[in-house]
Structure formats: C-alpha cells, structure tokens
Design an enzyme around this catalytic site. Structure first.
Site, PDB file in Angstrom:
ATOM      1  N   ASN A  10       0.687  -1.064  -0.061  1.00 52.86           N
ATOM      2  CA  ASN A  10       0.112  -0.026  -0.045  1.00 52.86           C
ATOM      3  C   ASN A  10       0.896   1.092  -0.038  1.00 52.86           C
ATOM      4  OD1 ASN A  10      -1.805   1.967   0.655  1.00 52.86           O
ATOM      5  ND2 ASN A  10      -2.037   1.516   2.696  1.00 52.86           N
ATOM      6  N   TRP A  11       0.756   1.853  -0.949  1.00 51.68           N
ATOM      7  CA  TRP A  11       1.694   2.917  -1.156  1.00 51.68           C
ATOM      8  C   TRP A  11       1.294   4.496  -0.469  1.00 51.68           C
ATOM      9  CZ3 TRP A  11       4.510   2.956  -6.621  1.00 51.68           C
ATOM     10  CH2 TRP A  11       5.450   1.984  -6.747  1.00 51.68           C
ATOM     11  N   LYS A  12       0.131   4.279  -0.267  1.00 52.53           N
ATOM     12  CA  LYS A  12      -0.555   5.445   0.306  1.00 52.53           C
ATOM     13  C   LYS A  12      -0.420   6.600  -0.538  1.00 52.53           C
ATOM     14  CE  LYS A  12       0.373   3.554   4.746  1.00 52.53           C
ATOM     15  NZ  LYS A  12       0.294   3.840   6.287  1.00 52.53           N
ATOM     16  N   HIS A 101      -9.411   0.796   5.362  1.00 54.31           N
ATOM     17  CA  HIS A 101      -8.025   0.956   5.909  1.00 54.31           C
ATOM     18  C   HIS A 101      -8.327   2.099   7.023  1.00 54.31           C
ATOM     19  CE1 HIS A 101      -3.993   2.668   6.470  1.00 54.31           C
ATOM     20  NE2 HIS A 101      -3.784   1.343   5.736  1.00 54.31           N
ATOM     21  N   GLU A 103      -6.584   4.690   7.654  1.00 50.89           N
ATOM     22  CA  GLU A 103      -6.410   6.015   7.637  1.00 50.89           C
ATOM     23  C   GLU A 103      -7.604   6.762   6.932  1.00 50.89           C
ATOM     24  OE1 GLU A 103      -2.841   5.506   5.446  1.00 50.89           O
ATOM     25  OE2 GLU A 103      -1.785   5.119   7.396  1.00 50.89           O
ATOM     26  N   GLU A 171      -5.259  -4.978  10.612  1.00 50.74           N
ATOM     27  CA  GLU A 171      -4.329  -4.050  10.958  1.00 50.74           C
ATOM     28  C   GLU A 171      -4.388  -3.135  11.978  1.00 50.74           C
ATOM     29  OE1 GLU A 171      -2.307  -3.075   6.939  1.00 50.74           O
ATOM     30  OE2 GLU A 171      -3.823  -1.720   6.953  1.00 50.74           O
ATOM     31  N   GLY A 177       2.599   2.330  10.465  1.00 45.10           N
ATOM     32  CA  GLY A 177       3.649   3.353  10.363  1.00 45.10           C
ATOM     33  C   GLY A 177       4.474   3.615  11.587  1.00 45.10           C
ATOM     34  N   SER A 217       3.649  -2.015  10.140  1.00 44.77           N
ATOM     35  CA  SER A 217       5.263  -2.302  10.228  1.00 44.77           C
ATOM     36  C   SER A 217       5.858  -3.723  10.093  1.00 44.77           C
ATOM     37  CB  SER A 217       5.585  -1.602  11.712  1.00 44.77           C
ATOM     38  OG  SER A 217       4.962  -0.381  11.969  1.00 44.77           O
ATOM     39  N   GLY A 238       3.016  -1.368   4.186  1.00 47.43           N
ATOM     40  CA  GLY A 238       2.986   0.116   3.879  1.00 47.43           C
ATOM     41  C   GLY A 238       4.333   0.689   3.563  1.00 47.43           C
ATOM     42  N   GLY A 239       5.086   1.167   4.450  1.00 43.78           N
ATOM     43  CA  GLY A 239       6.273   1.875   4.151  1.00 43.78           C
ATOM     44  C   GLY A 239       7.317   1.045   3.609  1.00 43.78           C
TER      45      GLY A 239
HETATM   46  C1  PEP Z   1      -0.745   0.319   6.038  1.00 43.57           C
HETATM   47  O1  PEP Z   1      -0.837   1.219   5.665  1.00 43.57           O
HETATM   48  O2  PEP Z   1      -1.578  -0.597   5.683  1.00 43.57           O
HETATM   49  C2  PEP Z   1       0.611  -0.429   6.722  1.00 43.57           C
HETATM   50  C3  PEP Z   1       0.488  -1.460   7.026  1.00 43.57           C
HETATM   51  O3  PEP Z   1       1.745   0.399   7.001  1.00 43.57           O
HETATM   52  P1  PEP Z   1       2.928  -0.064   7.604  1.00 43.57           P
HETATM   53  O4  PEP Z   1       3.248  -1.105   6.704  1.00 43.57           O
HETATM   54  O5  PEP Z   1       3.913   1.410   6.963  1.00 43.57           O
HETATM   55  O6  PEP Z   1       2.952   0.144   8.936  1.00 43.57           O
END
Ligand code: PEP
Length: 258
Positions: A10-12, A101, A103, A171, A177, A217, A238-239
């Site tokens: 997930n590149w956001k 999600h 966010e 999640e 994050g 994470s 994500g990241g």
């Molecule tokens: C996400 O945004 O779905 C996520 C899991 O982010 P991260 O891996 O950066 O915690």
C-alpha cells in the site's frame, strides 16, 4: 485446507508515476527468480495515477501480480466531485481494492456503512476487496480488541451473502507506520478472533477458507516471525513496500518461509 496467500503493498500518497516506473524496473530482476503457487499472488496499490504503470509487473513477473487501488466510490458515475469509480480503476488495470483502511476511517470519516457499500460494489464489479480491520491503541489498552474486530467485521459484511472472493487484513492502528509490529501473540489472537466471527456469521468452512493478512510495520526483519503465526496468510505492507529491495525481500522471505 491451503488458503490463498498474498503480499500486498500500500503506497498511500507516495510516489509519482515516474517514480513508480523506476520502482517497477528495479523490482523485476529481484522477483523474477521466485516462484509462487498458482493460487498465491503479490500486488501493489499505488496512487490512482500509477495503477497503469503496474501492468508491466503483471505482464513480466513469473507469478500472479495484481495492480490495485487504495480506494473507490461505490456509485458507477455521477456528481461526486473528487471521487473515482470502480470501472475507472478497473480500466486502469486494478484487480484489487483496499477498503476500510484505518487512514480512510480516521481522516475521511468512513463508517462501517460506507465500508459495507464499497465492499459490495467492489465485489459485484469482480475486483478483489481487501477489507481492513483493526483496533486503536486506546481500544487495545481497554481490552476491546475483539469487540472492535467483531463490530467492524459484522458492520462491513452486513449485506454479504458469503465470504468468497474477499480478503481480510488485520491491521492494528497502533502498529501502522509506527515501526513497531504487533507481537506474534497479538496477531495469533486477533486472527483467531476474525476467523471466529466469520465462522459464526457464515460457516466454519468459510472461516477456514478466508485469507487473513496481517499489516502494521511489516519489514524484512520481522516477516519470518510473523509468517509463522498460525492463521497468517500474508501481509499488507505500507512503508516497506516503497523500496523495491525491502518489498522484494519481504516477498521472498514470506514465500520461502511458509
Ligand atoms: C498500511 O498502511 O496498511 C501499513 C500496514 O503501513 P506500514 O506497513 O507502514 O505500517
């Protein structure tokens, strides 16, 4: 039962189209040597403007690669300024859509009702919904994790006739994050809870069949431990999915581990 396994990125709101093209070039050689079962897949949900750039991966990797979208609106068309329809992301090449999600829930006030509409619309259009659920830190501290998961799952799936063709992603909001993934024990408990809710709403067989991912994470150095947790069928990253080398590392480690 062998469930389908997925690693989704997930590149956001990161990466321009040019940067997406560079990423694609960099990750192809890293992923070309690996083989996956036919049922498994890898995917990335970039910004809408970069979905088409992901097609190169779909065409060139030796396994199922799915371009995805991070969001859609449930109506087909109309006066909804700023929204995007499922048909539009489908035309750009999306094969899966993230729904619910944290966010989106937090910054765009998405409720369970909104999420339920999106999930149904995505599935009706033949795309794979990746339904995200998870508790906040204060909910966790109050011992409400299972209650929150139950209510988010039942709210989002309220009008679903069955649980085929949908993926769930657990999640925990506090792990997203933060650099601090949930412990294996927390993940085990949360995944078991999700499966229990699905078993009660649909059937034990459906619960056994549904793929449940972990997200929060995930990095190359914790993927092996998390991959070994019972009931974890892959990851939403994500990241760490923004770097071709770390995303490829996660994919390779996961599919070698399980
Ligand atoms: C996400 O945004 O779905 C996520 C899991 O982010 P991260 O891996 O950066 O915690």
């Amino acid at each position: 039962m062998t469930r389908r396994r997925y690693v989704f990125g997930n590149w956001k709101m990161h990466r321009t189209k040019l940067e997406a093209v560079e990423f694609v070039k960099a990750i192809i050689p890293l992923l070309s040597p690996i083989s996956l079962r036919e049922r498994d897949a890898v995917g990335i949900a970039p910004a809408f403007t970069s979905i088409e750039a992901m097609k190169v991966l779909e065409d060139n990797l030796p396994f199922r690669f799915l371009p995805g979208a991070q969001n859609v609106f449930w109506e087909n068309q109309g006066a909804f300024t700023g929204e995007i329809s499922i048909e539009m992301v489908k035309e750009a090449g999306a094969r899966f859509v993230l729904v619910g999600h944290s966010e989106r829930r937090m910054f765009f006030a998405e409720t369970d009702e909104v999420i339920a509409k999106k999930l149904s619309a995505v599935r009706t259009a033949g795309l794979l919904p990746v339904f995200c659920v998870g508790e906040s830190l204060s909910e966790k501290e109050q011992g409400k994790t299972e209650e929150v998961l139950r209510s988010q799952l039942l709210g989002g799936l309220a009008s679903f006739p069955d649980i085929d063709e949908i993926v769930i992603a657990y999640e925990p909001v506090w792990a997203i994050g933060s650099g601090k993934a949930a412990s294996a024990k927390d993940v085990l408990g949360a995944h078991a809870c999700c499966r229990q809710v699905i078993a009660e709403k649909f059937s034990p067989k459906a619960a056994e069949k549904v793929s449940i991912l972990y997200g929060g994470s995930v990095k190359p150095d914790n993927v092996n431990e998390l991959a070994n947790v019972d009931g974890v069928d892959g990851f939403l990253v994500g990241g760490a999915s923004l770097s071709a080398s770390s995303f490829a590392d996660i994919i390779v480690r996961f599919y070698q581990e399980v």
